[in-house]
Scaffold this motif. Structure first.
Motif, PDB file in Angstrom:
ATOM      1  N   PHE A  36       0.872  -1.175   0.000  1.00  0.00           N
ATOM      2  CA  PHE A  36       0.000   0.000   0.000  1.00  0.00           C
ATOM      3  C   PHE A  36       0.905   1.220   0.000  1.00  0.00           C
ATOM      4  CE2 PHE A  36      -2.284   3.221   2.698  1.00  0.00           C
ATOM      5  CZ  PHE A  36      -3.200   3.587   1.733  1.00  0.00           C
ATOM      6  N   ILE A  37       0.756   2.063  -1.014  1.00  0.00           N
ATOM      7  CA  ILE A  37       1.566   3.281  -1.113  1.00  0.00           C
ATOM      8  C   ILE A  37       0.662   4.481  -0.851  1.00  0.00           C
ATOM      9  CG2 ILE A  37       2.978   4.720  -2.624  1.00  0.00           C
ATOM     10  CD1 ILE A  37       3.761   2.096  -4.092  1.00  0.00           C
ATOM     11  N   LEU A  38       1.051   5.267   0.129  1.00  0.00           N
ATOM     12  CA  LEU A  38       0.279   6.446   0.528  1.00  0.00           C
ATOM     13  C   LEU A  38       1.083   7.694   0.204  1.00  0.00           C
ATOM     14  CD1 LEU A  38      -2.207   7.618   2.088  1.00  0.00           C
ATOM     15  CD2 LEU A  38      -0.769   7.504   4.142  1.00  0.00           C
ATOM     16  N   HIS A  39       0.437   8.657  -0.449  1.00  0.00           N
ATOM     17  CA  HIS A  39       1.041   9.967  -0.715  1.00  0.00           C
ATOM     18  C   HIS A  39       0.331  10.968   0.196  1.00  0.00           C
ATOM     19  CE1 HIS A  39       3.179   8.626  -4.352  1.00  0.00           C
ATOM     20  NE2 HIS A  39       2.127   7.837  -4.517  1.00  0.00           N
ATOM     21  N   ALA A  40       1.110  11.685   0.993  1.00  0.00           N
ATOM     22  CA  ALA A  40       0.548  12.629   1.957  1.00  0.00           C
ATOM     23  C   ALA A  40       1.390  13.902   1.979  1.00  0.00           C
ATOM     24  CB  ALA A  40       0.520  11.984   3.342  1.00  0.00           C
ATOM     25  N   PRO A  41       0.809  15.015   2.485  1.00  0.00           N
ATOM     26  CA  PRO A  41       1.567  16.272   2.524  1.00  0.00           C
ATOM     27  C   PRO A  41       2.535  16.362   3.712  1.00  0.00           C
ATOM     28  CG  PRO A  41      -0.653  16.632   3.299  1.00  0.00           C
ATOM     29  CD  PRO A  41      -0.586  15.201   2.849  1.00  0.00           C
ATOM     30  N   PHE A  42       2.490  15.375   4.600  1.00  0.00           N
ATOM     31  CA  PHE A  42       3.362  15.355   5.770  1.00  0.00           C
ATOM     32  C   PHE A  42       3.593  13.905   6.163  1.00  0.00           C
ATOM     33  CE2 PHE A  42      -1.039  15.837   7.061  1.00  0.00           C
ATOM     34  CZ  PHE A  42      -1.217  14.748   7.903  1.00  0.00           C
ATOM     35  N   LYS A  43       4.542  13.669   7.029  1.00  0.00           N
ATOM     36  CA  LYS A  43       4.822  12.314   7.511  1.00  0.00           C
ATOM     37  C   LYS A  43       3.709  11.931   8.488  1.00  0.00           C
ATOM     38  CE  LYS A  43       8.682   9.646   9.362  1.00  0.00           C
ATOM     39  NZ  LYS A  43      10.059   9.744   9.853  1.00  0.00           N
ATOM     40  N   SER A  57       4.533  -3.292   7.748  1.00  0.00           N
ATOM     41  CA  SER A  57       5.782  -2.577   8.002  1.00  0.00           C
ATOM     42  C   SER A  57       5.742  -1.365   7.074  1.00  0.00           C
ATOM     43  CB  SER A  57       6.987  -3.468   7.695  1.00  0.00           C
ATOM     44  OG  SER A  57       7.020  -3.813   6.337  1.00  0.00           O
ATOM     45  N   TYR A  58       6.584  -0.387   7.308  1.00  0.00           N
ATOM     46  CA  TYR A  58       6.516   0.809   6.467  1.00  0.00           C
ATOM     47  C   TYR A  58       7.889   1.431   6.276  1.00  0.00           C
ATOM     48  CZ  TYR A  58       6.814   3.276  10.892  1.00  0.00           C
ATOM     49  OH  TYR A  58       7.231   3.728  12.113  1.00  0.00           O
ATOM     50  N   GLN A  59       7.945   2.235   5.217  1.00  0.00           N
ATOM     51  CA  GLN A  59       9.136   3.041   4.933  1.00  0.00           C
ATOM     52  C   GLN A  59       8.619   4.388   4.441  1.00  0.00           C
ATOM     53  OE1 GLN A  59      11.824   1.242   2.159  1.00  0.00           O
ATOM     54  NE2 GLN A  59      13.072   3.066   1.977  1.00  0.00           N
ATOM     55  N   ALA A  60       9.052   5.469   5.096  1.00  0.00           N
ATOM     56  CA  ALA A  60       8.620   6.818   4.722  1.00  0.00           C
ATOM     57  C   ALA A  60       9.744   7.524   3.983  1.00  0.00           C
ATOM     58  CB  ALA A  60       8.227   7.605   5.966  1.00  0.00           C
ATOM     59  N   GLU A  61       9.354   8.227   2.928  1.00  0.00           N
ATOM     60  CA  GLU A  61      10.340   8.914   2.095  1.00  0.00           C
ATOM     61  C   GLU A  61       9.802  10.299   1.739  1.00  0.00           C
ATOM     62  OE1 GLU A  61      12.018   8.217  -2.473  1.00  0.00           O
ATOM     63  OE2 GLU A  61      10.667   6.766  -1.584  1.00  0.00           O
ATOM     64  N   LYS A  62      10.600  11.324   2.013  1.00  0.00           N
ATOM     65  CA  LYS A  62      10.187  12.682   1.654  1.00  0.00           C
ATOM     66  C   LYS A  62      10.568  12.911   0.192  1.00  0.00           C
ATOM     67  CE  LYS A  62      10.219  17.445   3.113  1.00  0.00           C
ATOM     68  NZ  LYS A  62      10.627  18.400   4.130  1.00  0.00           N
ATOM     69  N   ILE A  63       9.573  13.148  -0.648  1.00  0.00           N
ATOM     70  CA  ILE A  63       9.795  13.364  -2.075  1.00  0.00           C
ATOM     71  C   ILE A  63      10.168  14.829  -2.318  1.00  0.00           C
ATOM     72  CG2 ILE A  63       8.771  13.222  -4.393  1.00  0.00           C
ATOM     73  CD1 ILE A  63       8.963  10.473  -3.054  1.00  0.00           C
ATOM     74  N   GLU A  64       9.365  15.711  -1.756  1.00  0.00           N
ATOM     75  CA  GLU A  64       9.599  17.160  -1.852  1.00  0.00           C
ATOM     76  C   GLU A  64       8.789  17.822  -0.756  1.00  0.00           C
ATOM     77  OE1 GLU A  64       6.303  18.285  -5.251  1.00  0.00           O
ATOM     78  OE2 GLU A  64       8.275  17.658  -5.929  1.00  0.00           O
TER      79      GLU A  64
END
Length: 77
Positions: A36-43, A57-64
């Motif tokens: 499941f890939i979630l796109h959000a404006p903040f972590k 499990s998860y991995q968070a990545e700041k795109i911009e």
């Protein structure tokens, strides 16, 4: 290879709509090995313990600025 579901909640949050139910509905049919890939404006830190309890499990990545991509993998049923 499992299936992948992608959800972008940035517009919902911009409109002040709470995306929690939409997220829960999106992950409901997922099985072990699915992504499941979630796109959000903040972590979305408050979401992490909830998803962990649901077997992700998860991995968070700041795109911009104002774009985070969080990849959740269903590791257990």
């Amino acid at each position: 290879m499992g299936k992948t579901v992608e959800l972008d909640v940035r517009e919902d949050l911009k409109k002040k709509l709470e995306p929690f139910q939409k997220i829960m509905a999106a992950i409901q049919p997922l099985a072990q090995g699915d992504v499941f890939i979630l796109h959000a404006p903040f972590k979305p830190v408050p979401l992490f313990p909830i998803m962990k309890k649901k077997g992700f499990s998860y991995q968070a990545e700041k795109i911009e600025d104002k774009h985070w991509k969080i990849t959740f993998v269903k590791t257990e049923e």
